[in-house]
Design a protein around this motif. Structure first.
Motif, short mmCIF file in Angstrom:
data_model
loop_
_atom_site.label_atom_id
_atom_site.label_comp_id
_atom_site.label_asym_id
_atom_site.label_seq_id
_atom_site.Cartn_x
_atom_site.Cartn_y
_atom_site.Cartn_z
N GLU A 183 4.57 -13.17 -11.56
CA GLU A 183 4.98 -11.89 -10.97
C GLU A 183 4.77 -11.92 -9.46
O GLU A 183 5.66 -11.56 -8.68
N ARG A 239 7.80 -11.82 -6.40
CA ARG A 239 7.90 -10.82 -5.35
C ARG A 239 7.72 -11.44 -3.97
O ARG A 239 8.40 -11.06 -3.01
N THR A 293 -5.56 -6.59 0.76
CA THR A 293 -5.80 -5.27 1.36
C THR A 293 -5.44 -4.16 0.38
O THR A 293 -6.19 -3.20 0.21
N VAL A 294 -4.29 -4.31 -0.25
CA VAL A 294 -3.83 -3.33 -1.25
C VAL A 294 -4.82 -3.26 -2.41
O VAL A 294 -5.18 -2.18 -2.88
N ALA A 313 -7.85 -1.29 -1.39
CA ALA A 313 -7.52 0.13 -1.24
C ALA A 313 -7.39 0.79 -2.61
O ALA A 313 -7.90 1.90 -2.84
N TYR A 314 -6.70 0.14 -3.52
CA TYR A 314 -6.50 0.68 -4.86
C TYR A 314 -7.83 0.81 -5.58
O TYR A 314 -8.12 1.83 -6.21
N ARG A 346 -9.80 3.73 -4.28
CA ARG A 346 -9.23 4.98 -4.74
C ARG A 346 -9.63 5.25 -6.19
O ARG A 346 -10.01 6.38 -6.55
N ARG A 370 -13.21 6.38 -6.31
CA ARG A 370 -13.33 7.75 -5.85
C ARG A 370 -12.91 8.74 -6.93
O ARG A 370 -13.55 9.76 -7.15
N GLN A 394 -0.38 -3.17 -11.08
CA GLN A 394 -0.27 -2.08 -10.12
C GLN A 394 -0.37 -2.61 -8.69
O GLN A 394 0.39 -2.19 -7.81
N THR A 413 2.89 -4.06 -7.71
CA THR A 413 3.88 -3.01 -7.38
C THR A 413 3.62 -2.42 -6.01
O THR A 413 4.54 -2.31 -5.18
N PHE A 414 2.36 -2.01 -5.76
CA PHE A 414 2.02 -1.40 -4.46
C PHE A 414 2.29 -2.35 -3.31
O PHE A 414 2.82 -1.95 -2.26
N ALA A 457 -3.27 0.35 3.51
CA ALA A 457 -4.24 1.17 2.77
C ALA A 457 -3.72 2.60 2.61
O ALA A 457 -3.79 3.17 1.51
N VAL A 515 -0.91 2.85 -0.03
CA VAL A 515 -1.40 2.89 -1.41
C VAL A 515 -1.83 4.31 -1.78
O VAL A 515 -1.44 4.84 -2.82
N GLU A 516 -2.64 4.92 -0.90
CA GLU A 516 -3.13 6.28 -1.15
C GLU A 516 -1.98 7.27 -1.29
O GLU A 516 -1.94 8.08 -2.22
N ILE A 535 0.07 6.86 -4.49
CA ILE A 535 -0.63 7.46 -5.63
C ILE A 535 -0.52 8.98 -5.58
O ILE A 535 -0.22 9.63 -6.59
N ASP A 536 -0.71 9.56 -4.38
CA ASP A 536 -0.57 11.02 -4.23
C ASP A 536 0.83 11.46 -4.63
O ASP A 536 0.99 12.50 -5.30
N LEU A 550 1.20 11.49 -8.38
CA LEU A 550 0.52 12.65 -8.97
C LEU A 550 1.33 13.93 -8.74
O LEU A 550 1.49 14.76 -9.64
#
Lengths: 79, 91
Positions: free
Chosen positions: A21, A25, A63-64, A67-68, A71, A74, B35, B38-39, B64, B67-68, B71-72, B75
Motif C-alpha cells: 500500500e 501511493r 510525521t503523520v 500526529a495521528y 490525536r 488525546r 489510516q 490515507t492521511f 500535523a 491530520v487534525e 479528523i475534525d 467528525l
C-alpha cells in the motif's frame, strides 16, 4: 499449527500488505512530482528526484503517524 | 489411565481465545497503518511543494495540522449527516 507460528504468519501478511500500500501511493506521488513529459528513459535528474521524493514521503509518513498517534491519545484521555 | 477430556478442551478453548485476542491486536495495528497511509496521501497533496533534501518545519506543521483538520472534518460530516438522517429521512 501452534499459536506462535500462526501469529508470525499473520504479522508477516499484514506487514507485506502495508508495504504494498505504501509503495503504491509513494510511486503515484513521486511519479507526479518528478516525471514531466515521459521520455525514452529516466534521466539523471528524474532519478535523483525520485530518490529524494521517496525519502520525503517516508518523512511525511512518520510525521503523520506521530500526529495521528497523539490525536488518538488525546481523544482517549477525554473519555 | 484416565483421559481427562474436559481439561483438554478447556485448554484448547483458552488457546483459541488467546489467538483471537492477539489477532484483534494486530488488526488494530493494521487499521492504524491504513489510516496513516490515507492521511499521508491526502496531506502530501496539501502540504508538499518541491521535494527537497529535508522536510522544513513549515511543512511538518502543515502535515500535523492536516491530520487534525481531516479528523475534525470527518467528525463534523458524521455528526451532521446523522442529524440530517434523523430529521428529514433519506429519500
Amino acid at each position: 499449527m501452534d499459536t506462535g507460528t500462526i501469529m508470525e504468519q499473520v504479522k508477516v501478511q499484514i506487514a507485506v500488505a502495508n508495504a504494498q500500500e505504501l509503495l503504491q501511493r509513494m510511486t503515484d506521488k513521486c511519479f507526479k512530482k518528478c516525471i514531466g513529459k515521459p521520455g525514452g528513459t529516466l534521466d539523471n535528474s528524474e532519478q535523483k528526484c525520485i530518490a529524494m521524493c521517496m525519502d520525503r514521503y517516508m518523512d511525511a509518513w512518520n510525521t503523520v503517524s506521530r500526529a495521528y498517534n497523539s490525536r488518538l491519545q488525546r481523544e482517549r484521555a477525554r473519555i | 489411565m484416565a483421559f481427562d477430556l474436559s481439561s483438554a478442551s478447556a485448554s484448547a478453548n483458552a488457546e483459541a481465545s488467546e489467538l483471537q485476542r492477539m489477532i484483534a491486536v494486530e488488526q488494530q495495528k493494521a487499521q492504524f497503518q491504513a489510516q496513516v497511509n490515507t492521511f499521508t496521501d491526502v496531506c502530501w497533496d496539501k502540504c508538499m511543494d518541491k521535494p527537497s533534501s529535508k522536510l522544513d518545519s513549515r511543512t511538518e506543521t502543515c502535515l500535523a495540522s492536516c491530520v487534525e483538520r481531516f479528523i475534525d472534518t470527518t467528525l463534523t460530516i458524521t455528526n451532521r449527516f446523522t442529524h440530517m438522517a434523523q430529521k428529514g429521512g433519506m429519500h
